[in-house]
Design a protein around this motif. Structure first.
Motif, PDB file in Angstrom:
ATOM      1  N   VAL A 480       0.743  -1.088   0.220  1.00 51.84           N
ATOM      2  CA  VAL A 480      -0.048  -0.112   0.363  1.00 51.84           C
ATOM      3  C   VAL A 480       0.589   1.319   0.070  1.00 51.84           C
ATOM      4  N   ALA A 481       1.569   0.817   1.274  1.00 52.67           N
ATOM      5  CA  ALA A 481       2.849   2.283   1.057  1.00 52.67           C
ATOM      6  C   ALA A 481       3.347   2.576  -0.160  1.00 52.67           C
ATOM      7  N   LEU A 482       3.488   1.670  -0.876  1.00 49.51           N
ATOM      8  CA  LEU A 482       4.537   1.250  -1.894  1.00 49.51           C
ATOM      9  C   LEU A 482       3.751   2.484  -3.651  1.00 49.51           C
ATOM     10  N   GLU A 483       2.790   1.733  -3.139  1.00 44.26           N
ATOM     11  CA  GLU A 483       1.793   2.021  -4.514  1.00 44.26           C
ATOM     12  C   GLU A 483       1.956   4.312  -4.535  1.00 44.26           C
ATOM     13  N   THR A 496       5.678  -3.382  -9.024  1.00 43.88           N
ATOM     14  CA  THR A 496       4.978  -4.693  -9.464  1.00 43.88           C
ATOM     15  C   THR A 496       5.585  -5.069  -7.539  1.00 43.88           C
ATOM     16  N   VAL A 497       4.917  -5.530  -6.939  1.00 37.67           N
ATOM     17  CA  VAL A 497       4.941  -6.012  -5.207  1.00 37.67           C
ATOM     18  C   VAL A 497       3.902  -7.536  -5.287  1.00 37.67           C
ATOM     19  N   ASP A 498       5.114  -8.269  -5.185  1.00 37.03           N
ATOM     20  CA  ASP A 498       4.744  -9.458  -4.902  1.00 37.03           C
ATOM     21  C   ASP A 498       5.373 -10.450  -3.713  1.00 37.03           C
ATOM     22  N   LEU A 499       4.447  -9.682  -2.684  1.00 33.94           N
ATOM     23  CA  LEU A 499       4.188 -10.395  -1.005  1.00 33.94           C
ATOM     24  C   LEU A 499       3.800 -10.923  -1.026  1.00 33.94           C
ATOM     25  N   ASP A 500       2.835 -11.986  -0.512  1.00 32.30           N
ATOM     26  CA  ASP A 500       1.930 -12.866  -0.106  1.00 32.30           C
ATOM     27  C   ASP A 500       1.425 -12.120   1.454  1.00 32.30           C
ATOM     28  N   GLU A 501       2.728 -12.090   2.403  1.00 31.53           N
ATOM     29  CA  GLU A 501       1.909 -11.757   3.723  1.00 31.53           C
ATOM     30  C   GLU A 501       2.696 -10.387   3.894  1.00 31.53           C
ATOM     31  N   ALA A 536      10.121  -8.090  -4.056  1.00 33.12           N
ATOM     32  CA  ALA A 536       9.583  -9.795  -4.110  1.00 33.12           C
ATOM     33  C   ALA A 536      10.240 -10.234  -2.585  1.00 33.12           C
ATOM     34  N   TYR A 537       9.853 -11.633  -2.228  1.00 37.58           N
ATOM     35  CA  TYR A 537       9.848 -12.637  -1.520  1.00 37.58           C
ATOM     36  C   TYR A 537      10.262 -13.603  -1.730  1.00 37.58           C
ATOM     37  N   SER A 538      11.416 -14.325  -1.756  1.00 33.42           N
ATOM     38  CA  SER A 538      11.478 -15.590  -2.527  1.00 33.42           C
ATOM     39  C   SER A 538      12.883 -15.982  -1.816  1.00 33.42           C
ATOM     40  N   LEU A 542      13.937 -10.512   1.225  1.00 33.89           N
ATOM     41  CA  LEU A 542      13.038  -9.710   0.777  1.00 33.89           C
ATOM     42  C   LEU A 542      14.157  -9.348  -0.749  1.00 33.89           C
ATOM     43  N   VAL A 543      13.825  -9.060  -1.254  1.00 35.65           N
ATOM     44  CA  VAL A 543      14.585  -8.092  -2.190  1.00 35.65           C
ATOM     45  C   VAL A 543      13.701  -7.270  -3.362  1.00 35.65           C
ATOM     46  N   VAL A 544      14.370  -6.088  -2.792  1.00 37.04           N
ATOM     47  CA  VAL A 544      14.059  -4.765  -3.821  1.00 37.04           C
ATOM     48  C   VAL A 544      14.745  -4.239  -4.971  1.00 37.04           C
TER      49      VAL A 544
END
Lengths: 595, 214
Positions: A480-483, A496-501, A536-538, A542-544
């Motif tokens: 939300v904040a990055l939006e 692109t934000v790919d975070l499940d939680e 993304a999180y993988s 956390l990769v930014v």
């Protein structure tokens, strides 16, 4: 090579055996005694040959000689290796005593006095044998129960034997005073019963010792096993002998069992000696300058103790740490499950070896390995020290950042709940007032101006508060904040934000600042037309990544913004990398571990 | 129109209640926690619930969660979310499924009594009230869009007001033109952006928002 001096920490070795009265320090004295012991043993055979003995007797005699030799030989090795441990000397003495006892027999001697003394002499030998079993491996009796057992065996073997002889009515008994066969027989039975009782306790003790031992310790317990077997065979002999003539086979078994004990001792000592060749291997390994991380493995192999670990002494923290700088606590309890050997180099304490207590039985090996490892240990100690300091530094950086974070959060909350709310309430009042002045255009206009002014102040205050702490991150998460960040950026942002939680707050805040600062940099310096932001999180990271298509050439050293970001990321054990070749855009990538 | 207010600042809560009461709203309940809010919504079935986004206990996302709960369990109750900040991401989340009976405004908006009460009414009547900041953020993202460049400045004003959730009449009042003129602009905008015309206000909002997001 600096000399290393191992010390023993914690358990004070109790019951250090008292030395024999004679001075046994000379190597040549030991050699002489043993040559004598070896040389005289065959005399046992000579007397029979003179007698023209049978084949069966030959086997017995060969075994009898072997018993003497095995005691003298293994005793010599033990004695020579560890003169301070009287086990070796005792074994040699038992060998010589054995030979002497078997010479005091017909036909070498025929005088009843000598023969009677011989009888007693051989029983004293039996006592000595039990004493050796009890005294293994320290060479002395340390426990109360050991001493008690030794005393009982001694009483049965010597005073009771003398008493028995006083009553024994036989022609070759020189000691007979009151020939009373019944009394003699009763004493004899008492002796045998006492022995059998002792034998039960002994076997139980040996079995317990074996079962309680750790695998490395068991390797040194072969003599105990042989001792247990011998006690059993001897007990059988004692029982059979009471009722009938002992079969030759049982006698041979007993003699073989006698031989087995010193042989087992010799084997365990030779094995230790073989282990010392592993010190040579260790030297070779250390010459190849192994990485500090491989050191513990090398020492563990050299000492053949898989449980071995190393703790490095950190002088300025006055504590121990492992190679990663994590604190290690040495247990000072003497519960016997772990032992500690301290290693000094040039008088400086460097490290502690945490190992199986059984290695104490191979003190020379321990010393040799400690000495060999000295320099390498020093290097590893430096590494452990460095890591510990780094850890401390990292922890303090985290603390500083977190304290700042908490303070910013508090400020933002205060602004939000205080000034902002009050100003909003005030502007609401102004709005209400304005409606009441519907028929007074001038006042209404003035109120409207005031209201709008207040609106601008609120706007500024809002920006200020947001800069202090992005409450939206805490409240609604990174996505939300990055939006909003992307929307407010002065150039198009593909987000692109790919975070499940939700992730831990400090990770989210770090990522937020990273994107915020990067976008600000892009807007200020990059002359870019577009930016992509990928979060993304993988793999528990956390990769930014922020990539622009601008002119590149960003300097990571001079840009305090980038440096501050790197601090934030590194405080979370992450890595920040920047690629910014001239003319081909800038790519900022942060990877933050986040399980 | 019956209204419930959840706001933890006393000053603002009382101010809001007074403002609404003076403008012919029936403030049936005020409270300062999400639980009380849900209780009051259940009991009074108001037309609108005005919810502060930061409510106790943590002041993080309780307000939003309460708003979502109301929308799920009481679809007939309009929800107007008030906040010191408006976040595009949250707006998109709130508008994900529908733009019906939903509002998301900066708290500052309460100072313009007429605008604010209109917005509350709109939400209560089944429409939407999206803060202009959100719309300008969305438009900001489409700055270099060739489709948007075709729209005239006047049409763009109409587009923004439409995206806020205003009705044709509202837009006409705001721009001081006739409703007919507004309708003409809208038809032109939809044509230029390649959207299908819908007379339903909130469908229209969603279509415009979807376009702006894409």
């Amino acid at each position: 090579m600096a000399a290393s001096v191992p010390r023993v920490l914690g358990e004070v070795r109790r019951g250090v055996p008292r030395h024999l009265g004679i001075t046994v320090s000379s190597h040549w004295f030991r050699v002489a005694v043993c040559v004598l012991g070896i040389a005289t043993a065959p005399l046992i055979v000579v007397r029979i040959v003179r007698d023209g003995g049978s084949e069966a007797l030959d086997t017995t005699l060969v075994l009898t000689v072997l018993v003497a030799w095995s005691f003298v030989a293994s005793g010599f090795v033990a004695w020579d290796r560890r003169p301070e441990n009287r086990l070796g000397a005792l074994l040699v003495l038992l060998g010589v005593w054995w030979t002497a006892g078997h010479l005091m027999q017909p036909p070498t001697f025929s005088s009843p006095f000598v023969l009677t003394v011989g009888e007693l002499w051989r029983l004293v030998w039996t006592f000595g044998f039990v004493y050796v079993l009890l005294a293994f491996p320290r060479g002395g009796l340390t426990r109360r129960v050991d001493m008690l057992l030794a005393v009982i065996v001694f009483v049965a073997a010597v005073p009771l034997q003398v008493l028995w002889l006083l009553f024994l009515d036989q022609p070759e008994n020189a000691f007979v005073v009151w020939p009373r066969p019944a009394t003699a027989d009763a004493i004899d039975s008492a002796q045998r019963i006492i022995w059998l009782a002792v034998a039960v306790v002994l076997v139980a003790m040996f079995a317990k010792r074996w079962l309680d031992a750790t695998p490395p310790l068991r390797r040194t317990l072969a003599p105990v096993v042989a001792g247990g077997v011998t006690v059993l065979v001897f007990s059988l002999y004692v029982i059979v002998d009471k009722f009938r003539e002992v079969p030759l086979f049982l006698l041979w078994c007993l003699l073989a069992a006698y031989t087995a004990v010193p042989m087992a001792l010799l084997w365990s000592m030779l094995r230790a000696r073989l282990a010392r060749s592993s010190v040579a291997d260790l030297f070779l390994e250390l010459r190849a300058r192994p990485a500090p991380a491989e050191l513990a493995g090398a020492l563990s192999r050299a000492l053949r103790d898989p449980s071995l670990t190393l703790a490095y002494w950190l002088p300025q923290y006055e504590s121990y740490a492992d190679l990663e700088g994590r604190p290690v606590k040495l247990s000072k309890e003497t519960d016997g499950t772990r032992a500690t050997t301290l290693i000094d180099v040039d008088g400086r304490h460097v490290a502690a070896l945490l190992h199986d207590p059984s290695l104490r039985e191979e003190q020379e090996l321990l010393d040799a390995v400690s000495a060999a490892a000295g320099i390498a240990l020093e290097n590893a100690q430096l590494q452990a020290e460095l890591r510990a300091r780094l850890d401390e530094l990292r922890a303090s950086r985290v603390r500083i950042l977190e304290a700042a974070q908490v303070e910013r959060q508090r400020l933002e909350r205060n602004l939000h709940d205080g000034a902002q709310q009050r100003l909003v309430a005030l502007s609401l009042e102004l709005g209400l007032l304005e409606t009441q002045f519907a028929d007074d255009p001038q006042s209404k206009q003035q109120l409207k101006q005031a209201r709008e002014e207040l609106g601008r102040s609120l706007q500024e205050l809002r920006e200020l508060a947001r800069g202090i702490h992005p409450a939206v991150v805490t409240g609604h998460g990174l996505a939300v904040a990055l939006e909003t960040l992307a929307a407010r950026a002065p150039l198009p942002v593909r987000l692109t934000v790919d975070l499940d939680e939700r992730l831990p707050e400090r990770h989210e805040v770090a990522a937020y600042y990273l994107v915020s600062e990067s976008l600000a940099n892009v807007a200020k310096h990059a002359q870019a037309t577009a930016v992509t932001v990928d979060v993304a999180y993988s793999d528990e990271r956390l990769v930014v990544e922020v990539v622009d298509d601008g002119k590149g050439g960003a300097n990571t050293d001079t840009g305090s913004g980038l440096r501050g970001l790197a601090d934030r990321v590194e405080a979370l054990d992450g890595r920040l990398r920047v690629w910014s070749a001239q003319g081909s855009g800038t790519r900022v990538r942060a990877e933050i571990p986040c399980a | 129109m019956r209204v419930v207010i959840a706001e933890d600042s006393v000053l603002l809560r009382e101010g809001l209640a007074r403002l609404l009461a003076e403008n012919d709203f029936d403030v049936v309940g005020t409270c300062d926690t999400p639980d009380e809010l849900l209780l009051k919504v259940r009991s009074y079935e108001p037309e609108v619930a005005i919810v502060d986004i930061r409510l106790p206990p943590t002041h993080n996302d309780e307000g939003i969660r309460a708003a979502e709960a109301i929308r799920e369990h009481h679809p007939s109750v309009g929800v107007l979310v008030l906040s010191q900040y408006v976040e595009l991401g949250l707006a998109l989340k709130l508008l994900e499924e529908s733009a019906e009976r939903i509002g998301y405004l900066l708290k500052d908006r309460v100072s313009d009594v007429k605008e604010f009460t209109t917005a509350v009414r709109r939400v209560g009547d089944g429409g939407s009230a999206i803060d202009p900041t959100i719309i300008s953020q969305l438009l900001g993202r489409r700055r270099h869009d060739s489709l948007l460049d075709r729209v005239t400045p006047r049409e763009r004003e109409v587009l923004e007001l439409m995206a806020e959730g205003r009705s044709n009449q509202g837009i006409a009042e705001r721009l001081v033109v006739t409703e007919r003129a507004v309708q003409k602009h809208i038809t032109s905008i939809f044509e230029k952006l390649g959207l299908t015309v819908s007379c339903d206000d909130h469908r229209r909002v969603l279509a415009v928002l979807a376009f702006l997001r894409s």
